[in-house]
Design an enzyme around this catalytic site. Structure first.
Site, PDB file in Angstrom:
ATOM      1  N   LEU A 288      -0.420  -7.501   4.714  1.00  0.00           N
ATOM      2  CA  LEU A 288       0.462  -8.238   3.806  1.00  0.00           C
ATOM      3  C   LEU A 288       1.646  -7.386   3.369  1.00  0.00           C
ATOM      4  O   LEU A 288       2.703  -7.901   3.038  1.00  0.00           O
ATOM      5  CB  LEU A 288      -0.313  -8.690   2.561  1.00  0.00           C
ATOM      6  CG  LEU A 288      -1.406  -9.726   2.776  1.00  0.00           C
ATOM      7  CD1 LEU A 288      -2.211  -9.909   1.504  1.00  0.00           C
ATOM      8  CD2 LEU A 288      -0.784 -11.059   3.202  1.00  0.00           C
ATOM      9  N   GLY A 289       1.449  -6.085   3.313  1.00  0.00           N
ATOM     10  CA  GLY A 289       2.508  -5.193   2.872  1.00  0.00           C
ATOM     11  C   GLY A 289       2.048  -3.754   2.949  1.00  0.00           C
ATOM     12  O   GLY A 289       0.873  -3.460   3.184  1.00  0.00           O
ATOM     13  N   GLY A 291       2.978   0.258   1.132  1.00  0.00           N
ATOM     14  CA  GLY A 291       3.729   1.039   0.166  1.00  0.00           C
ATOM     15  C   GLY A 291       3.197   2.441   0.064  1.00  0.00           C
ATOM     16  O   GLY A 291       2.433   2.902   0.920  1.00  0.00           O
ATOM     17  N   GLY A 292       3.608   3.122  -0.997  1.00  0.00           N
ATOM     18  CA  GLY A 292       3.236   4.517  -1.173  1.00  0.00           C
ATOM     19  C   GLY A 292       1.755   4.729  -1.398  1.00  0.00           C
ATOM     20  O   GLY A 292       1.246   5.831  -1.197  1.00  0.00           O
ATOM     21  N   PHE A 293       1.024   3.685  -1.818  1.00  0.00           N
ATOM     22  CA  PHE A 293      -0.403   3.831  -2.053  1.00  0.00           C
ATOM     23  C   PHE A 293      -1.238   3.374  -0.868  1.00  0.00           C
ATOM     24  O   PHE A 293      -2.447   3.539  -0.869  1.00  0.00           O
ATOM     25  CB  PHE A 293      -0.821   3.025  -3.290  1.00  0.00           C
ATOM     26  CG  PHE A 293      -0.287   3.581  -4.568  1.00  0.00           C
ATOM     27  CD1 PHE A 293      -0.745   4.793  -5.058  1.00  0.00           C
ATOM     28  CD2 PHE A 293       0.673   2.904  -5.287  1.00  0.00           C
ATOM     29  CE1 PHE A 293      -0.251   5.307  -6.241  1.00  0.00           C
ATOM     30  CE2 PHE A 293       1.170   3.415  -6.465  1.00  0.00           C
ATOM     31  CZ  PHE A 293       0.710   4.621  -6.947  1.00  0.00           C
ATOM     32  N   VAL A 296      -1.896  -3.135   2.470  1.00  0.00           N
ATOM     33  CA  VAL A 296      -2.648  -4.239   1.878  1.00  0.00           C
ATOM     34  C   VAL A 296      -2.925  -5.257   2.973  1.00  0.00           C
ATOM     35  O   VAL A 296      -2.004  -5.669   3.700  1.00  0.00           O
ATOM     36  CB  VAL A 296      -1.874  -4.904   0.729  1.00  0.00           C
ATOM     37  CG1 VAL A 296      -2.699  -6.027   0.117  1.00  0.00           C
ATOM     38  CG2 VAL A 296      -1.505  -3.884  -0.329  1.00  0.00           C
ATOM     39  N   LYS A 310      -6.622  -3.443  -0.563  1.00  0.00           N
ATOM     40  CA  LYS A 310      -5.703  -2.303  -0.550  1.00  0.00           C
ATOM     41  C   LYS A 310      -6.459  -1.082  -0.047  1.00  0.00           C
ATOM     42  O   LYS A 310      -7.424  -0.636  -0.659  1.00  0.00           O
ATOM     43  CB  LYS A 310      -5.129  -2.034  -1.932  1.00  0.00           C
ATOM     44  CG  LYS A 310      -4.104  -0.902  -1.934  1.00  0.00           C
ATOM     45  CD  LYS A 310      -3.474  -0.713  -3.304  1.00  0.00           C
ATOM     46  CE  LYS A 310      -2.558  -1.860  -3.650  1.00  0.00           C
ATOM     47  NZ  LYS A 310      -1.367  -1.931  -2.777  1.00  0.00           N
ATOM     48  N   ASP A 409       5.630   2.159 -11.388  1.00  0.00           N
ATOM     49  CA  ASP A 409       6.400   1.628 -10.252  1.00  0.00           C
ATOM     50  C   ASP A 409       6.626   0.133 -10.424  1.00  0.00           C
ATOM     51  O   ASP A 409       6.252  -0.678  -9.583  1.00  0.00           O
ATOM     52  CB  ASP A 409       5.681   1.916  -8.940  1.00  0.00           C
ATOM     53  CG  ASP A 409       6.597   1.748  -7.724  1.00  0.00           C
ATOM     54  OD1 ASP A 409       7.825   1.691  -7.923  1.00  0.00           O
ATOM     55  OD2 ASP A 409       6.096   1.679  -6.593  1.00  0.00           O
TER      56      ASP A 409
END
Length: 605
Positions: A288-289, A291-293, A296, A310, A409
């Site tokens: 789905l996406g 990022g920095g973590f 997902v 996640k 964030d």
């Protein structure tokens, strides 16, 4: 723009040297606990602000307010220097192998509300100095080897509501005033209990929290009158219930919950295989996406429930599984309709995963900039609802959670939309779950360029006011539909930063030129101006000048904006003059090359 990147450059080159007493006190605790090479590795007072350390939480003034080090297999003792942390409200060291005595200096922790040293190997007497902790509400010293009598001073604590001293070697007379505490457990000791005093050694409400060891001790050793026999029977019942899945309640101070009680029984621990199947083996088609973590993934459980998983990177927090679970449970306490609810988690030796409900309408960023042909864009009324909902979610994190949670964030990509297009703030608290040592930025700043407050860049210290700054940028995203930073505007000799671009148009009274064209002029210009004014108040250079999120909510609801805006205009004139002076000092040149993909320190989820 030049000033912004000058601050970033200085921040990235700066080495943080912490010399305050908080870092020294916590470093002393780490050493006294005999932390191994794999434990508390980021607790280095010569390099990092303690507010960025794992298992440590701070208030907006960077005062340490919470230290949670449960079940980490420490074998050392307690450092007296912890008594210097006068702002500390929560100290939790349960489930370790800590030896030695409880330092008298812990009586200096005047702000302490929660002291949990349960299930260790502590010896000696309970310090009478603990009677100085007038704000203390929860005290658990269960399952240790403490001896001597219970200090009379504990009965003078005005706010004590839960006292757990069971399963020690305590003796002597029980101070009668202790029986006025609403929840207590004194069983499994050698106390004068129920013979000359007309009281049982455990309150009814305290029994549900008594430990397995104390229950077994009661079953084996407590004999006497009918009251004690009934007590034993009830404890046996609870013991069996616990073995069949009963989970002890964890008591925290959270506004809006009855007696501050939150049961974590609804937080499910998923099996790795279960999530692997749900996400089609974490297929790239399910992403789905990112990022920095971490990434997902969309998933579907066996019962048909849609979830978002996640898969964290940088997860190797010192303390391993137990520390991670503790932080996850702290995040799960934050329950609000405008906050993304955590369903559960999964841990393996090499993986950390968080499980959330699937948000049908994805993120605000997606709806603003990534919609597919035929999909509806966000209309103006929905954008207003999103602005207010996200503000209320952040207000809850900042002002109703104890200790408060700082997002770090805030941006359109981290505000999700449910089936009713209600704003749901996601990814809050994740900065506490990851190993910040593995970030590729020397200042250890987490966030996305264009959204990060200037003081966070220059000092590495975050507060709720840094969240307010990010929220203000998100409001500008809602109005304009644009990214917070866009180098394509360089071709038009315009401001790269959306904030500077909007400020320029506001001064020129041309705000209608910045409104998202996807709205097709279906909006109220007065409401647009109001939202931009709130955004500019939230993004002031000085964090002290920014409003609290509760004030933001009130302004969005139509209260107090005019007064704050008039004050801001006076401040902005002075700030602009100073900016122009500094701009003449920094010359970045026209040959500077920027990579927009590298700008995100923690990208869209």
């Amino acid at each position: 723009m030049e000033l912004y990147f000058a601050v970033l450059a200085l921040a990235c080159l700066q080495s943080f040297v912490l010399s305050d007493f908080q870092g020294d006190a916590l470093a002393s605790l780490r050493d006294s606990l005999n932390a191994t090479n794999g434990q508390l590795m980021d607790w280095n007072p010569n390099q990092v602000n303690p507010c960025t350390w794992s298992n440590v939480m701070c208030d907006p003034n960077n005062n340490v307010v919470s230290v949670t080090l449960s079940s980490m297999n420490f074998s050392g003792s307690l450092s007296p220097k912890v008594g210097l942390l006068r702002t500390l409200t929560t100290l939790t060291l349960r489930g370790n192998g800590i030896t030695g005595e409880i330092p008298e200096e812990y009586g200096n922790l005047k702000s302490l509300t929660n002291l949990d040293l349960e299930n260790n190997r502590l010896t000696g007497q309970i310090p009478a100095s603990l009677g100085n902790l007038k704000k203390l509400q929860f005290l658990s010293l269960s399952e240790n080897n403490l001896s001597g009598s219970i200090p009379d001073s504990l009965s003078t604590l005005p706010n004590l509501i839960n006292l757990q001293l069971d399963s020690n070697n305590l003796g002597g007379q029980i101070p009668p005033a202790l029986f006025k505490v609403s929840k207590y457990n004194l069983t499994g000791n050698k106390l004068n209990c129920g013979i000359n005093l007309p009281h049982p050694c455990a309150s009814d409400s305290g029994n549900s929290g008594s430990s397995r060891k104390s229950k077994v001790g009661i079953i084996i050793g407590v004999v006497g009158g009918l009251v004690l026999l009934l007590l034993c029977g009830m404890l046996v019942f609870l013991y069996k219930g616990r073995r069949n899945g009963y989970r002890r309640e964890v008591f925290v101070d959270v506004a809006g919950e009855v007696d501050g009680r939150i049961a974590f029984g609804q937080l499910k621990r998923f099996a790795w295989r279960e999530l692997q199947i749900a996400t089609d083996n974490f297929s790239e088609k399910s992403v789905l996406g990112q990022g920095g973590f971490g990434k997902v993934y969309k998933g579907v459980l066996a019962d048909g429930t849609k979830i978002a998983v996640k898969r964290l990177t940088d997860f190797e927090s010192p303390g391993g599984d137990a520390a991670f679970q503790c932080e996850v449970e702290m995040i799960s306490v934050a329950v609000h309709k405008n906050l993304l609810r955590l369903i559960g988690f999964c841990t393996t030796p090499t993986e950390r995963l968080l499980v959330y409900p699937f948000m049908q309408n994805l993120s605000v960023a997606y709806r603003l900039r990534e919609v597919k042909p035929g999909e509806p864009v966000l209309d103006w009324s929905t954008r207003k609802k999103v602005a207010l909902g996200a503000a209320r979610g952040l207000e809850y994190l900042h002002e109703h959670c104890n200790p408060k949670i700082i997002h770090r964030d805030v941006k359109a990509a981290n505000v999700l939309l449910d089936e009713d297009f209600e704003a749901v703030v996601g990814d809050f608290g994740l900065a506490k779950l990851v190993d910040v040592r593995r970030t590729n930025v020397t200042t250890q700043v987490r966030g996305t360029m264009g959204h990060i407050a200037p003081e966070y860049l220059s000092t590495g210290k975050s507060s709720e006011r840094t969240d307010v700054f990010g929220y203000g940028i998100m409001l500008l995203e809602l109005v304009t539909g644009q990214r917070a930073i866009d180098f394509s505007r360089l071709e038009e000799e315009d401001d790269v930063l959306l904030l500077d671009h909007v400020k320029k148009l506001e001064r020129e009274k041309k705000l209608d030129a910045i409104v998202d064209r996807n709205l097709n002029k279906n909006y109220n210009m007065q409401e647009v101006e109001m939202m931009i004014k709130v955004a500019l108040l939230c993004t002031q250079a000085s964090p002290e000048e920014r409003p609290l999120m509760s004030e933001v909510v009130r302004m969005l609801e139509g209260e107090g904006l005019a007064e704050r805006w008039e004050e801001w205009q006076h401040i902005e004139v002075t700030r602009r003059q100073e900016y122009e002076r500094l701009q003449r000092r920094f010359d970045w040149g026209e040959d500077s090359v920027y990579n927009q993909d590298a700008i995100e320190l923690s990208g869209g989820r």
